[in-house]
Design an enzyme around this catalytic site. Sequence first.
Site, PDB file in Angstrom:
ATOM      1  N   GLU A 158     100.418  12.812  47.581  1.00 50.90           N
ATOM      2  CA  GLU A 158     101.913  12.746  47.777  1.00 50.90           C
ATOM      3  C   GLU A 158     102.490  11.781  46.649  1.00 50.90           C
ATOM      4  OE1 GLU A 158     102.334  11.200  51.760  1.00 50.90           O
ATOM      5  OE2 GLU A 158     101.560  13.182  52.663  1.00 50.90           O
ATOM      6  N   ASN A 201      96.996  16.617  45.938  1.00 51.90           N
ATOM      7  CA  ASN A 201      97.457  17.114  47.514  1.00 51.90           C
ATOM      8  C   ASN A 201      98.718  16.684  47.884  1.00 51.90           C
ATOM      9  OD1 ASN A 201      96.438  18.431  50.064  1.00 51.90           O
ATOM     10  ND2 ASN A 201      96.624  16.387  50.776  1.00 51.90           N
ATOM     11  N   HIS A 237     102.472  21.470  56.535  1.00 53.79           N
ATOM     12  CA  HIS A 237     102.775  20.944  57.746  1.00 53.79           C
ATOM     13  C   HIS A 237     104.134  21.563  58.144  1.00 53.79           C
ATOM     14  CE1 HIS A 237      99.673  17.955  58.305  1.00 53.79           C
ATOM     15  NE2 HIS A 237      99.923  17.399  57.055  1.00 53.79           N
ATOM     16  N   GLU A 266      96.204  20.723  55.120  1.00 52.25           N
ATOM     17  CA  GLU A 266      96.590  19.847  56.656  1.00 52.25           C
ATOM     18  C   GLU A 266      97.266  20.855  57.289  1.00 52.25           C
ATOM     19  OE1 GLU A 266      98.082  16.295  55.416  1.00 52.25           O
ATOM     20  OE2 GLU A 266      96.683  15.884  53.980  1.00 52.25           O
ATOM     21  N   ASP A 268      99.237  22.706  60.202  1.00 50.39           N
ATOM     22  CA  ASP A 268      99.597  22.690  61.343  1.00 50.39           C
ATOM     23  C   ASP A 268     101.222  23.271  61.619  1.00 50.39           C
ATOM     24  OD1 ASP A 268     101.045  20.279  60.716  1.00 50.39           O
ATOM     25  OD2 ASP A 268      99.924  18.953  61.905  1.00 50.39           O
TER      26      ASP A 268
HETATM   27  C1  XIL Z   1      98.025  11.368  59.449  1.00 49.75           C
HETATM   28  C2  XIL Z   1      96.971  11.308  60.548  1.00 49.75           C
HETATM   29  O1  XIL Z   1      96.968  12.665  61.039  1.00 49.75           O
HETATM   30  C3  XIL Z   1      97.659  10.076  61.460  1.00 49.75           C
HETATM   31  O2  XIL Z   1      96.496  10.253  62.584  1.00 49.75           O
HETATM   32  C4  XIL Z   1      97.657   9.158  60.824  1.00 49.75           C
HETATM   33  O3  XIL Z   1      98.351   7.931  61.829  1.00 49.75           O
HETATM   34  C5  XIL Z   1      98.792   9.123  59.724  1.00 49.75           C
HETATM   35  O4  XIL Z   1      98.490  10.136  58.717  1.00 49.75           O
HETATM   36  N1  XIL Z   1      99.680  13.579  55.027  1.00 49.75           N
HETATM   37  C6  XIL Z   1      98.277  13.319  54.842  1.00 49.75           C
HETATM   38  C7  XIL Z   1      97.740  12.754  56.184  1.00 49.75           C
HETATM   39  O5  XIL Z   1      97.986  13.285  53.821  1.00 49.75           O
HETATM   40  O6  XIL Z   1      96.563  11.930  55.914  1.00 49.75           O
HETATM   41  C8  XIL Z   1      98.457  12.456  57.310  1.00 49.75           C
HETATM   42  O7  XIL Z   1      97.652  12.058  58.315  1.00 49.75           O
HETATM   43  C9  XIL Z   1      99.520  13.516  57.480  1.00 49.75           C
HETATM   44  C10 XIL Z   1     100.400  13.630  56.474  1.00 49.75           C
END
Ligand code: XIL
Length: 451
Positions: A158, A201, A237, A266, A268
């Site tokens: 990020e 990422n 996401h 990641e 979802d």
């Molecule tokens: C999130 C986790 O799922 C949570 O448990 C934590 O509180 C915050 O981070 N981008 C990322 C992940 O790269 O590491 C993040 O994970 C979600 C967004």
Amino acid sequence: MSMTVRRLSRAATAGLVAAAALTAAAHSAEAADTLGSAAAGQGRYFGTAVAANHLGEADYAATLDREFSSVTPENEMKWDATEPSRGGFTFTSADRIVDHAQSQGMDVRGHTLVWHSQLPSWVGQLGASDLRTAMNDHIKGLMGHYKGEIHSWDVVNEAFQDGGSGARRSSPFQDKLGDGFIEEAFRTARAADPAAKLCYNDYNTDGVNAKSNAVYNMVKDFKSRGVPIDCVGFQSHFNSNSPVPSDYRQNLQRFADLGVDVQITELDIEGSGSAQAADYTEVVEACLAVDRCTGMTVWGVTDKYSWRSGGTPLLFDGNYDEKPAYDAVLSALGGSGDPGDPDGPGDPGDGTATCTATYTRTADWNSGYNGQVTITAGSEPISSWTATVTLPAQQSVSALWNGTPSLNGNVMTVRPSWNGTLAAGASTGFGFTVAKNGSDAAPTVGTCTAS
Ligand code: XIL
């Protein structure tokens, strides 16, 4: 735990991986596939984020062990968890996950080495020169501990701003070390564990937009100058404010064409039922359509522990029951479901055949445009579908493909050409070219019906 012990535990794993492969091969035609075995059939991994503190819950561990072939520690490898004070490395929670994964023959993704978030405050207090040393020491410490045990590392996470600028995000690293911190991190990472794939990422980079263009240009520059980068992770996401982009596959492909692997890291998708299932299908199909998309990871096992639990974004509900999204993913991966489950993929049940139709404009020019209608089957397989498209009065259709149209005034009824049969949750679509004749308005797509 010392590096030597970790290396030994890695070697012991080789036998377990072989045993797992044998089990998968022994699956009879009647046995249900799992996400991991179906993805393996497509040459991909299917992973999940895991939290160490849930591994002791029997249903959590059973679902994880049965379904997934890769794990990403959800928080346990982040800077605040692994080096809370300078030089004070702690790996207890991360080791629990890695040990568990290895005992099950699963791969591990490393997440993440350099990120502005979940960063202990001491890092932000360092001056530039100390910060550079601390960043490199952190990478060496963490990667060294797991050397040879991680298939891919998110080296930098990020680093770009959201919104239209394509600029870098402010962080201690960016603000004190400048743009060069990213390539420095990648070079240090390559030396620390030459066997690991090194990934950049990010989120909101899933479609073609200013942010993904900025990442694309960075990767292109890295490849041209020999900066070691092997893959790009797309967090993915999604929810109603940030839906699955229509150019997702195209975006993955353009990165792959730069000579890097792409991974969905990641995933979802907030929602439920057949709409959520259809979105998941789109994502899986996009990855499978890109040769260098090497695997997918969902951001958690069960809705109840999701970081966005209110949006029920995962494949298993709070009771570890498979959701329609699970069936859709398994089916899109080419797997077949449990014969005892009438709604499982490949198992036509006695439910009603349904479908949805969604419209996007895929090309646009002065005098015309191309439209695309995506047809997605609901929770039952279908053998045919019908969709209507009503054009604004002035417009006319000059071509249509992957469908059979019949025209009544400005209402076009479209049925399949070759593409009537769809598995539950699976998608197809038809495209068409429209002459605007002075009107730029969008067509309306009516209800999809299926049989
Ligand atoms: C999130 C986790 O799922 C949570 O448990 C934590 O509180 C915050 O981070 N981008 C990322 C992940 O790269 O590491 C993040 O994970 C979600 C967004």
